[in-house]
Write an enzyme that holds these catalytic residues in place. Structure first.
Site, PDB file in Angstrom:
ATOM      1  N   ARG A  70      33.417  86.559  53.043  1.00  0.00           N
ATOM      2  CA  ARG A  70      33.690  87.642  54.002  1.00  0.00           C
ATOM      3  C   ARG A  70      32.593  87.714  55.073  1.00  0.00           C
ATOM      4  NH1 ARG A  70      32.766  93.633  53.477  1.00  0.00           N
ATOM      5  NH2 ARG A  70      34.215  94.660  54.908  1.00  0.00           N
ATOM      6  N   HIS A  74      33.023  87.625  59.073  1.00  0.00           N
ATOM      7  CA  HIS A  74      32.513  88.684  59.941  1.00  0.00           C
ATOM      8  C   HIS A  74      31.513  88.140  60.955  1.00  0.00           C
ATOM      9  CE1 HIS A  74      33.741  92.584  57.710  1.00  0.00           C
ATOM     10  NE2 HIS A  74      34.587  91.617  57.444  1.00  0.00           N
ATOM     11  N   ASN A 103      30.501  97.172  58.188  1.00  0.00           N
ATOM     12  CA  ASN A 103      29.761  96.200  57.381  1.00  0.00           C
ATOM     13  C   ASN A 103      28.820  96.819  56.355  1.00  0.00           C
ATOM     14  OD1 ASN A 103      30.888  93.919  58.588  1.00  0.00           O
ATOM     15  ND2 ASN A 103      29.368  93.876  60.226  1.00  0.00           N
ATOM     16  N   HIS A 202      41.574  87.440  50.222  1.00  0.00           N
ATOM     17  CA  HIS A 202      41.667  88.741  49.568  1.00  0.00           C
ATOM     18  C   HIS A 202      42.141  88.627  48.124  1.00  0.00           C
ATOM     19  CE1 HIS A 202      41.781  91.516  53.373  1.00  0.00           C
ATOM     20  NE2 HIS A 202      40.643  90.865  53.223  1.00  0.00           N
TER      21      HIS A 202
END
Length: 335
Positions: A70, A74, A103, A202
């Site tokens: 992740r 990002h 975040n 996910h």
């Protein structure tokens, strides 16, 4: 109407097409400047040091794998894959990306990147960028918890700027519908199929209740609960997530069947109406992405191959190379 007349709608379409073509051209140029084995002569142990560090951390806490994948996502979606997400906020400067509410506190794994950097600085001082360490770590996480391995083209340099306000402008949110997601990814040069494929990440990790509680308690004016969510699944979630407003914000697994295994079970969950976020379940309900979901659910090996390819493509977004940027000594601060 005169066929030579250019309508405002047509001008907007042309402008959007030019923008997308420009992004693709930029991505292609950036991708060419990266190469597999970039450190083979300057720091031969670079990738093995990162892999060893990641394996050790994930063995202790499997959730770190989701955090590192992740974090790479990002990083790449804000200012490109330049390690800007790793920079800490400093006095006199804007709040950094990592401290934006999107975040912080949800991003995990910063200490793993710093540990790898410490070891690399001892072995090959100021040679391996933090941006590349993060790209390697994401790959090694996918291998550790999903058996998905791929070569990572490297040669990224580290950016010197990190602005928290740019995070919500660039990252897709949990409430977006499929067409909105497609547009967000297209702006980064990624296709709709790559968006659906990368959403399979996910299958691991967790989400705070606040990211989906509206689907449980305040969906719209006519239904308190999202009718696209399996009722027994919703009932289970309500035992873990209190109704808003709440003083607590617990986390739940993004995909409950195999929460620490990166696999295509995520798509089975969507078919069974057990997608946690709006941005998950919309992939099945939208005609533009439904067949992609069904294909990924039916052909796990093909999804894994596509996931690897999409991660490589994502890893080339707006990279800093050559003599631009820098090689940080510490990933949290510019030199």
């Amino acid at each position: 109407m005169d066929s030579t007349t250019t309508t405002p709608h047509m001008l907007q379409m042309i402008s959007s097409l030019v923008m997308i073509l420009s992004i693709i051209s930029s991505l292609t140029s950036s991708a060419r400047s990266l190469q597999v084995g970039f450190y083979s002569s300057t720091c031969p142990s670079a990738e093995s040091i990162v892999r060893s560090t990641v394996n050790k951390a994930v063995s202790v806490n499997p959730g770190i794998a989701a955090g590192l994948i992740r974090m790479h996502f990002h990083d790449c979606f804000v200012r490109g894959c330049d390690g800007s997400v790793l920079l800490a906020s400093t006095p006199g400067n804007p709040i950094a990306e990592r401290d934006n509410i999107i975040n912080n506190p949800s991003l995990r794994g910063f200490e793993v990147i710093e540990e790898a950097k410490t070891q690399l600085e001892a072995a090959c001082p100021q040679t391996v960028s933090c941006a590349d360490i993060l790209a390697f770590a994401a790959r090694d996480s996918a291998l550790k918890v999903g058996g998905i391995n791929y070569d990572v083209p490297s040669g990224r340099r580290d950016g010197r700027v990190s602005i928290g306000d740019e995070v919500p402008q660039n990252l897709p949110g949990p409430d977006l519908k499929a067409d909105e997601l497609i547009n967000k990814f297209a702006r980064k040069g990624l296709s709709a199929d790559e968006m659906v494929t990368l959403s399979g990440a996910h299958s691991i990790g967790v989400s705070h209740c606040s990211s989906f509680s509206k689907r449980l308690y305040t969906f719209n004016d006519t239904a308190t609960q999202d009718p696209s969510m399996d009722s027994s699944f919703a009932a289970s979630l309500k035992t873990k997530c209190p109704p808003p407003p709440s003083n607590t914000d617990p986390t739940v697994d993004l995909e409950a069947a195999t929460p620490i295994r990166l696999d295509n079970k995520y798509y089975d969950g969507l078919i069974n109406h057990r997608g946690l976020l709006t941005s998950d379940q919309t992939l099945l309900s939208s005609q533009s992405t439904q067949q992609m979901v069904l294909s990924n659910a039916n052909y796990g090996a093909n999804w894994a191959t596509k996931f690897a390819e999409a991660m490589v493509h994502m890893g080339s977004i707006e990279v800093v190379t050559g003599y631009d940027g820098e090689i940080r000594k510490h990933c949290s601060f510019v030199n």
